[in-house]
Design an enzyme around this catalytic site. Structure first.
Site, PDB file in Angstrom:
ATOM      1  N   ARG A  51     -10.502  10.543   2.223  1.00 37.49           N
ATOM      2  CA  ARG A  51     -10.476  11.109   3.339  1.00 37.49           C
ATOM      3  C   ARG A  51     -11.740  11.949   3.801  1.00 37.49           C
ATOM      4  O   ARG A  51     -11.927  12.263   4.956  1.00 37.49           O
ATOM      5  CB  ARG A  51      -8.970  11.455   3.798  1.00 37.49           C
ATOM      6  CG  ARG A  51      -7.906  10.574   3.612  1.00 37.49           C
ATOM      7  CD  ARG A  51      -6.522  11.279   3.736  1.00 37.49           C
ATOM      8  NE  ARG A  51      -5.509   9.853   3.502  1.00 37.49           N
ATOM      9  CZ  ARG A  51      -4.199   9.920   3.284  1.00 37.49           C
ATOM     10  NH1 ARG A  51      -3.762  11.402   3.176  1.00 37.49           N
ATOM     11  NH2 ARG A  51      -3.508   9.059   3.092  1.00 37.49           N
ATOM     12  N   LYS A  98      -2.417  -1.434  -3.747  1.00 34.52           N
ATOM     13  CA  LYS A  98      -3.474  -0.400  -3.481  1.00 34.52           C
ATOM     14  C   LYS A  98      -2.388   0.851  -3.349  1.00 34.52           C
ATOM     15  O   LYS A  98      -1.412   0.783  -2.801  1.00 34.52           O
ATOM     16  CB  LYS A  98      -4.080  -0.204  -2.396  1.00 34.52           C
ATOM     17  CG  LYS A  98      -4.726   0.957  -1.830  1.00 34.52           C
ATOM     18  CD  LYS A  98      -5.473   0.739  -0.405  1.00 34.52           C
ATOM     19  CE  LYS A  98      -5.881   2.001   0.149  1.00 34.52           C
ATOM     20  NZ  LYS A  98      -6.474   1.768   1.299  1.00 34.52           N
ATOM     21  N   LYS A 131       0.889  -1.224   0.072  1.00 35.29           N
ATOM     22  CA  LYS A 131      -0.238   0.072   0.060  1.00 35.29           C
ATOM     23  C   LYS A 131       0.859   1.209  -0.046  1.00 35.29           C
ATOM     24  O   LYS A 131       1.723   1.301   0.920  1.00 35.29           O
ATOM     25  CB  LYS A 131      -0.820  -0.042   1.185  1.00 35.29           C
ATOM     26  CG  LYS A 131      -1.684   1.369   1.445  1.00 35.29           C
ATOM     27  CD  LYS A 131      -2.611   1.256   2.377  1.00 35.29           C
ATOM     28  CE  LYS A 131      -3.452   2.514   2.690  1.00 35.29           C
ATOM     29  NZ  LYS A 131      -4.127   2.463   4.029  1.00 35.29           N
ATOM     30  N   SER A 181     -10.425   5.913  -4.238  1.00 30.95           N
ATOM     31  CA  SER A 181     -11.065   7.023  -4.342  1.00 30.95           C
ATOM     32  C   SER A 181     -10.688   7.835  -5.511  1.00 30.95           C
ATOM     33  O   SER A 181     -11.497   8.435  -6.062  1.00 30.95           O
ATOM     34  CB  SER A 181     -11.374   7.673  -2.908  1.00 30.95           C
ATOM     35  OG  SER A 181     -10.005   8.014  -2.510  1.00 30.95           O
TER      36      SER A 181
END
Ligand code: PBG
Length: 327
Positions: free
Chosen positions: A208, A251, A198, A277
């Site tokens: 966030r 990720k 990640k 996102s």
């Protein structure tokens, strides 16, 4: 010179039916996992401005969403919680009456085993400073204290019925600690999908907002990986395999397709990739301006992640993609 006829690669591309038949990669709804935000104390879903089509959910609306996911044939949902109150330790994460355990129980009783229920394990949504665990005097996340919190979180989620826990904090030793802690609590059957590689990524920005997990100061570069590094990702992957991970996650996804491929070729464990996102929001934003065809761009994104070697993709577009499985 050659006695072979000139290659005619266009024959199998001629019609949609030919292309569909000979496609090497397919997006199947069962291979998609929808990330979901559940917020304590709200009655109505609350749209996330930076992620068109995504909302923070109440317990009631998350159950409705789970039913939609079942109807669409999705593989599962991964839950992120937004607690009503936060503290320096992030104790809301392991509260058995917290919003994620509550949602897990409600979804499970509504849809049974029709969906795989994943719980993200990290403290950043639960600490008042927004970091992934308790801080030391220099405001750095304390590795082992954070991991101890993750174990408590994971056991709380397993107690509430999670099938999969996904530690995303990037603390050293988190997978081994979770395996030991889950087993000790009688949860030998709960799987760990490790966020193995990640990266400290700018693409988490909209998340966030959605998870209300922005930091009061600092960043996550002291524990998440540096975008420059691929060899280091091998070490992360190998360690998580050795520590007992059941599957490996990469990720973000699109900027790290080389790492997805690396995971696929290096290990025989299932590989998941998180289409995050920012990857989703960029497509939505450009489509809103009419600059790209959003549906096609989203499909191409997820297809490419699968082509690179992901067996499972976590994506905010899961429901849209499942509804249109024409390809
Ligand atoms: C940490 C976590 C993050 C994401 C998933 N788990 C944020 C972070 O590391 O700052 C990001 C996912 C996304 O951007 O969609 N709990």
């Amino acid at each position: 010179m050659s006695s072979f006829p000139a290659a005619r690669l266009r024959r199998l591309r001629r019609t949609p039916a030919l292309r569909r038949t000979f496609a090497e990669t397919r997006i199947h709804p069962a291979a998609l996992v929808l990330p979901v935000f559940v917020k304590e104390g709200i009655e109505q879903p609350s749209p996330v401005g930076s992620m068109p089509g995504v909302s923070q959910h109440s317990i009631t609306s998350v159950v409705a969403l789970a039913r939609e996911a079942v109807a669409a044939g999705l593989g599962g949902m991964i839950l992120f919680g937004i607690p009503a109150t936060k503290d320096a330790e992030g104790s809301g994460g392991w509260d058995p009456a917290g919003v994620v355990p509550e949602a897990l129980r409600a979804i499970r009783s509504a849809v049974g085993d029709e969906l795989v229920l994943w719980a993200d394990v990290c403290q950043c949504e639960y600490t008042d400073h927004g970091h992934c665990g308790p801080l030391d005097a220099d405001d750095r996340v304390r590795n082992d204290a954070a991991v101890a919190g993750y174990v408590r979180d994971a056991v709380a989620y397993a107690d509430a019925g999670a099938d999969v826990v996904a530690p995303s904090g990037m603390m050293d030793g988190q997978v081994a600690a979770l395996r030991t802690g889950l087993d000790a609590a009688g949860h030998e059957g709960v799987a760990i999908v490790a966020y193995a590689a990640k990266y400290a990524s700018a693409f988490y920005g909209p998340f966030r907002d959605a998870a209300e997990s922005g930091m009061v100061g600092g960043d996550r570069a002291g524990h998440q990986m540096d975008a420059a590094n691929r060899r280091e990702a091998r070490r992360e992957l190998d360690l998580d395999v050795a520590e007992g991970a059941d599957a490996l996650m990469i990720k973000p996804a699109l900027p790290y397709l080389d790492v997805v491929l690396e995971a696929r070729e290096r290990h025989d464990l299932p590989v998941a990739a998180y289409h995050v996102s920012g990857e989703y929001a960029m497509v939505k934003a450009a489509a809103e301006r009419g600059w790209i065809d959003g549906e096609r761009a989203m499909r191409e994104s997820v297809l490419s992640i699968m082509r690179a070697g992901a067996d499972v993709v976590l994506t905010y577009a899961a429901l849209d993609l499942a509804r249109d499985s024409s390809r």
